[in-house]
Structures are given as structure tokens and as C-alpha cells.
Design a protein around this motif. Structure first.
Motif, PDB file in Angstrom:
ATOM      1  N   TYR A  39      17.297  15.634  21.692  1.00  8.27           N
ATOM      2  CA  TYR A  39      17.546  14.275  21.162  1.00  8.27           C
ATOM      3  C   TYR A  39      16.304  13.403  21.090  1.00  8.27           C
ATOM      4  O   TYR A  39      16.383  12.236  20.702  1.00  8.27           O
ATOM      5  CB  TYR A  39      18.594  13.554  22.034  1.00  8.27           C
ATOM      6  CG  TYR A  39      19.758  14.441  22.394  1.00  8.27           C
ATOM      7  CD1 TYR A  39      20.797  14.660  21.486  1.00  8.27           C
ATOM      8  CD2 TYR A  39      19.797  15.087  23.624  1.00  8.27           C
ATOM      9  CE1 TYR A  39      21.849  15.502  21.804  1.00  8.27           C
ATOM     10  CE2 TYR A  39      20.838  15.934  23.954  1.00  8.27           C
ATOM     11  CZ  TYR A  39      21.857  16.139  23.037  1.00  8.27           C
ATOM     12  OH  TYR A  39      22.889  16.981  23.340  1.00  8.27           O
TER      13      TYR A  39
ATOM     14  N   SER B  34      22.305  -0.812  21.345  1.00 12.67           N
ATOM     15  CA  SER B  34      22.597   0.383  20.525  1.00 12.67           C
ATOM     16  C   SER B  34      21.651   1.540  20.869  1.00 12.67           C
ATOM     17  O   SER B  34      22.052   2.699  20.783  1.00 12.67           O
ATOM     18  CB  SER B  34      22.572   0.086  19.025  1.00 12.67           C
ATOM     19  OG  SER B  34      21.742  -0.970  18.737  1.00 12.67           O
ATOM     20  N   HIS B  35      20.432   1.227  21.285  1.00 10.16           N
ATOM     21  CA  HIS B  35      19.566   2.319  21.749  1.00 10.16           C
ATOM     22  C   HIS B  35      20.206   3.007  22.964  1.00 10.16           C
ATOM     23  O   HIS B  35      20.199   4.231  23.073  1.00 10.16           O
ATOM     24  CB  HIS B  35      18.189   1.777  22.160  1.00 10.16           C
ATOM     25  CG  HIS B  35      17.369   1.281  21.014  1.00 10.16           C
ATOM     26  ND1 HIS B  35      16.927  -0.010  20.920  1.00 10.16           N
ATOM     27  CD2 HIS B  35      16.912   1.915  19.911  1.00 10.16           C
ATOM     28  CE1 HIS B  35      16.222  -0.162  19.812  1.00 10.16           C
ATOM     29  NE2 HIS B  35      16.207   0.989  19.172  1.00 10.16           N
TER      30      HIS B  35
ATOM     31  N   TYR C 243      22.987   5.284  22.044  1.00 13.55           N
ATOM     32  CA  TYR C 243      22.475   6.577  21.567  1.00 13.55           C
ATOM     33  C   TYR C 243      22.121   7.477  22.754  1.00 13.55           C
ATOM     34  O   TYR C 243      22.436   8.671  22.775  1.00 13.55           O
ATOM     35  CB  TYR C 243      21.253   6.361  20.663  1.00 13.55           C
ATOM     36  CG  TYR C 243      20.531   7.649  20.325  1.00 13.55           C
ATOM     37  CD1 TYR C 243      21.094   8.570  19.451  1.00 13.55           C
ATOM     38  CD2 TYR C 243      19.297   7.949  20.920  1.00 13.55           C
ATOM     39  CE1 TYR C 243      20.439   9.771  19.161  1.00 13.55           C
ATOM     40  CE2 TYR C 243      18.644   9.138  20.636  1.00 13.55           C
ATOM     41  CZ  TYR C 243      19.220  10.049  19.757  1.00 13.55           C
ATOM     42  OH  TYR C 243      18.584  11.231  19.482  1.00 13.55           O
TER      43      TYR C 243
ATOM     44  N   GLU D 223      25.375   8.733  24.432  1.00  9.42           N
ATOM     45  CA  GLU D 223      26.053   9.770  23.623  1.00  9.42           C
ATOM     46  C   GLU D 223      25.287  11.088  23.709  1.00  9.42           C
ATOM     47  O   GLU D 223      25.882  12.162  23.776  1.00  9.42           O
ATOM     48  CB  GLU D 223      26.157   9.318  22.166  1.00  9.42           C
ATOM     49  CG  GLU D 223      27.297   8.342  21.962  1.00  9.42           C
ATOM     50  CD  GLU D 223      27.259   7.660  20.597  1.00  9.42           C
ATOM     51  OE1 GLU D 223      26.466   8.102  19.725  1.00  9.42           O
ATOM     52  OE2 GLU D 223      28.000   6.679  20.427  1.00  9.42           O
ATOM     53  N   SER D 224      23.970  11.010  23.719  1.00 11.31           N
ATOM     54  CA  SER D 224      23.157  12.227  23.765  1.00 11.31           C
ATOM     55  C   SER D 224      23.348  12.958  25.094  1.00 11.31           C
ATOM     56  O   SER D 224      23.534  14.178  25.127  1.00 11.31           O
ATOM     57  CB  SER D 224      21.670  11.883  23.604  1.00 11.31           C
ATOM     58  OG  SER D 224      21.471  11.194  22.404  1.00 11.31           O
TER      59      SER D 224
END
Ligand SMILES: Cc1ncc(COP(=O)(O)O)c(C=O)c1O
Length: 474
Positions: free
Chosen positions: A374, A416-417, A420, A423-424
Motif C-alpha cells: 500500500y 481521509s489519509h 486509507y 483500510e490498508s
């Protein structure tokens, strides 16, 4: 709303470069599977460290323009000195280019071969600088700090009983001072309570041993005191900090953390003779006492940063943002160190990758996989950083915890970072069985994690054996 929004607007942006998996595989191979060796341009979200990576405020950027670059007597130094004095209350302020230079100076003045320096938990550079003086660096944090599931509000506390037993065992003359690291970075960014610091101080008074703080993250520690320690909810963080520092004889600080600066540090202390010794040494290795290895503009940025960091809106958001990432990860079943610390979320690699033995560096393997899949860079805090290998017997030792620290730079990444990132990591958890271990093929005698090189375990079996330098199971 369970997430505090950013207490600032974004005025300047820096593009993030995205890479392909193929490119990252190549970069990893070239870097010897050591994430410190990657070019930062190959990283999408960089959670390697919260040190020196903060976004400065408009006031700090403006401060750069009025920085006074005079060699001697710089106006910016006096401004910086006043900011440190008003924060800590110690008489002498010695600027350094970063935290480890402060460590080197203080330890050169006070630590002799054969001495012993207890800490709740030493950071890697602190330990290395003490060992460089041929002294012993002892970790005396409460035992619960080694249990990743134990939820104590102040899991960074000093084990005062063990500290007393240590002083009795080695003798007070061999303990030049005691350090307390606030917050305890190596143990998960966990805070130390005011009560614990007070009791430590009382004990040290009996033996006439000075107390110093490793104060890189003092503001986050003070915020936790406000949140968690009875009697402090209504006390301003600045006053909490002042009371905390008043219990010590001095402090070391890397201003690259809670100084909200990209470079800088200092030693501040009361004792005039020690300050003189440190200052003389400073002139030899860092620079004149009114700049200490820094530009005047850096002193200006630090002075402003040390004030801004005490803004309670900022601190609420800061600690809340770290907690937000941790909540997302926990909801996805990711094993993390509890409770959540001040500057980072720590993945528990032993539980994330239960199939990997410690000699295959599970935390390093997890950090490598996170980057490869990622583009997210964290840092290993486990056997690579704190393990050892005896070059004669080739016996290896491993620490209790195998962690991957995802450090959140201050004021840099948005919600939002972090989504991410969460989620990764959750996605990687689903595929964890495919993650293999690593073998060490090169290590430096000190601070090996910065320059170590690895090979993937499956690949290494033949080639590393023939090189004869792999750390293989005994
Ligand atoms: C607790 C602690 N002490 C000391 C240091 C060393 O500071 P620097 O990197 O500025 O040399 C660090 C850096 O991360 C740290 O976290």
C-alpha cells in the motif's frame, strides 16, 4: 461526531506521489528491506516518525523571516531561551541541533564508565549514547508496559520499587541521574502520571540523585494528565507542564516532536557547573551557545512551536486523531497495543503474524508488507531495534514486544489519509498468511536498525548462508 475536526485550515499543500506495487518491490529490494533506506518519494503515506515531520503554522513560517542569523547574541536565541524558561522554569538553556546531541552533551558531562542510568524506558538513541559512555542503560517501567493488552491510564510509569532496589544494588554514587521519558515512546507512547513523577522525585531526594526528563512529547503527556489524572481536569496544560518540570532538575528535548519544529533540541537545567561543562562541549561539537548547531530561524520556529503546542484545541485534536485511527483498526480486528498512546498507533506484530518466529523479525516483516502492498511506511520497534546479537557466540536476544509503530506527523495528514491507512492494514490482515519472514544480512555495531539489511527468508536460505553473516536460529 466521534472525530474532532482539524483545528486549522490548509494553506500550503505538498503533492503525494503514488507508486505501483512493482516499483515498491524494486525499491524494497534496493533498500535491503530496511524502510529507513527507502527514498521518501517512493512513500505514499509516511508514518515512519512524528519527529521533524510536523507541518509548521503560518506564525512559524513568518518567524523564519524574522530569524536573526547573528553568530553571537542572536535575538532569536533570547526569544527561544525565554520560551523554554517560561515552559520549564530551569535557569540554563542550551540549544542543540536535535535530541541526540542534547543526550550526548548531558551524558558526556555526567555519565562515567561503569555507571548506570535508569529510565522508565530508554529510547534507542538515549540507550546508545549511554552505552557509548560504557555505562548501563536500564529500563524500569512498570511491568504492565510489556503486556500489550493491559489498559492502564499511565502505562509509562516508572516502577519506583524496582528503581529503589536498583539504587540499593548499584549504590547511589553509580547513578548520576534518573531519566523519565514523557511520553514513553518505546513502550507505545504511554504517559507518566504526575503522582508517579512526584513519588520518583521523593525517592531520589533520599539518595540525592537528580531527575531529568526526556521531554520530547511533554505536551501530549500533560494532556493525558489532564484527561486521566484526578484533580487535573480544570488545570490548564501549561500549568500542568510547569508543575511537572518543577519536579525535575532539568530536561533534554528533541523539539522535532512537541516543539512542532523540523529540527532542533535543547538541554535545560538548573545546575550552573553542569551547564558550563555542557556549554563548553557544545562549542566544540555544535556551535556557539546562542545558536547551538541551528540557524536563528530554527530557534524562532522552535520558540513559536513550544507555545503553540500547549493550545488545548490542538492537543485535543492531536490525541483524538491518533485515537481515531486506532478505533478504525480495532473495529477491523487488527491487534494493537492498548491503551492508545499520544503520537502513534502500534500494531502488535506477534499477534498479526503468529506464524513468524522472532528470529525472522515479524515486526519488520509486517512493516515491509505494509509498504509493499500500500505504500505506507511505518517503523519496526522490536527485535531489529532492540534485539542484540553477540558477534562471538552469535546468540541473539529479543525484546518482549514486536511492534510496528504508525507515527502520526503533527498537522500533516487528514482524516481521509488515516482512513486509507486503516483500510490498508485491515486488508493486509486478511492476507497475513502470505507474509514471510526476514533474515538479517548486515548490522552496524550501534543503532543497527537504521542501516541493517535483510533478505526475504525463503530467498535467503542459500545465499545468506554462504555469506556466513546471517542471524540464523541457534
Ligand atoms: C523519547 C525520545 N528521546 C530522544 C529522541 C531523539 O531525538 P532526535 O531524533 O531529535 O535526536 C527521540 C526521537 O525520536 C525520542 O522519541
Amino acid at each position: 461526531m466521534n472525530f474532532p475536526f482539524e483545528p486549522y485550515k490548509i494553506k500550503v499543500v505538498e503533492p503525494i506521489r503514488c507508486t505501483t506495487r512493482e516499483e515498491r518491490c524494486r525499491l524494497l529490494h534496493e533498500a535491503g528491506y530496511n524502510l529507513f533506506q527507502l527514498p521518501a518519494d517512493g512513500v505514499t503515506i509516511d508514518l515512519l516518525t512524528d519527529s521533524g515531520t510536523s507541518a509548521m503554522s503560518d506564525s512559524q513560517w513568518a518567524g523564519l523571516m524574522v530569524g536573526d542569523e547573528s553568530y553571537a547574541g542572536s535575538r532569536s536565541f533570547y526569544r527561544f531561551e525565554a520560551a523554554v524558561r517560561s515552559l520549564c522554569g530551569y535557569r540554563h538553556v542550551v540549544p542543540t541541533h536535535q535530541g541526540r546531541a542534547a543526550e550526548h552533551l548531558l551524558f558526556s558531562a555526567l555519565v562515567k564508565p561503569g555507571m548506570c542510568v535508569p529510565n522508565n524506558m530508554h529510547f534507542d538513541t538515549t540507550r546508545a549514547n549511554i552505552e557509548y559512555r560504557e555505562a548501563e542503560a536500564l529500563d524500569l517501567v512498570v511491568k504492565e508496559a510489556y503486556d500489550p493488552h493491559c489498559e492502564l491510564p499511565f502505562k509509562g510509569n516508572m516502577d519506583v520499587g524496582r528503581l529503589e532496589a536498583t539504587i540499593e544494588r548499584v549504590g547511589p554514587d553509580r547513578v548520576p541521574f534518573v531519566l523519565i521519558t514523557i511520553t514513553n515512546n518505546s513502550g507505545g507512547g504511554q504517559p507518566v502520571s504526575m503522582a508517579n513523577i512526584r513519588v520518583t522525585r521523593q525517592l531520589l531526594n533520599r539518595y540525592r540523585i537528580p531527575l531529568f526528563f526526556d521531554a520530547c512529547r511533554f505536551a501530549e503527556n500533560c494532556w493525558f494528565i489532564k484527561e486521566r489524572e484526578p484533580g487535573y481536569a480544570d488545570v490548564p496544560v501549561r500549568e500542568i507542564a510547569r508543575s511537572l518540570f518543577s519536579l525535575g532538575d532539568g530536561c533534554l528535548m528533541s523539539a522535532k516532536k512537541d516543539g512542532l519544529a523540523n529540527i532542533g533540541g535543547f538541554v535545560s537545567l538548573n545546575d550552573a557547573a553542569w551547564a558550563r561543562a555542557i556549554t563548553n562541549h557544545l562549542i566544540l561539537v555544535e556551535g556557539f551557545p546562542t545558536y547551538g548547531g541551528l540557524a536563528g530561524r530554527d530557534l524562532e520556529a522552535m520558540a513559536r512551536g513550544l507555545e503553540e503546542v500547549l493550545d488545548e484545541g490542538y492537543l485535543r485534536f492531536r490525541v483524538g486523531q491518533v485515537r481515531y485511527l486506532a478505533d478504525l483498526l480495532e473495529r477491523g480486528g487488527v491487534p494493537i497495543l492498548k491503551p492508545i498512546g499520544g503520537h502513534a498507533v502500534y500494531l502488535n506484530a506477534k499477534e498479526f503474524l503468529p506464524h513468524l518466529p522472532q528470529f525472522q523479525f515479524p515486526a519488520q516483516a509486517l512493516a515491509v508488507a505494509l509498504y509493499r502492498e500500500y505504500g505506507i511506511r511505518g517503523v519496526e520497534i522490536g527485535s531489529v531495534m532492540f534485539g542484540t546479537r553477540d558477534p562471538h557466540t552469535e546468540q541473539s536476544t529479543h525484546p518482549n514486544l514486536e511492534l510496528v509503530r504508525l507515527a502520526i506527523p503533527r498537522r500533516v495528514y487528514t482524516n481521509s489519509h488515516l482512513m486509507y491507512v486503516a483500510e490498508s492494514v485491515i486488508d493486509l490482515l486478511q492476507r497475513r498468511d502470505s507474509i514471510g519472514g526476514l533474515l538479517l544480512t548486515y548490522e552496524a555495531p550501534q543503532l543497527r536498525h537504521f542501516t541493517a539489511r535483510f533478505e526475504e527468508a525463503a530467498l535467503a536460505e542459500t545465499s545468506v548462508h554462504s555469506a556466513g553473516i546471517a542471524v540464523l536460529p541457534r
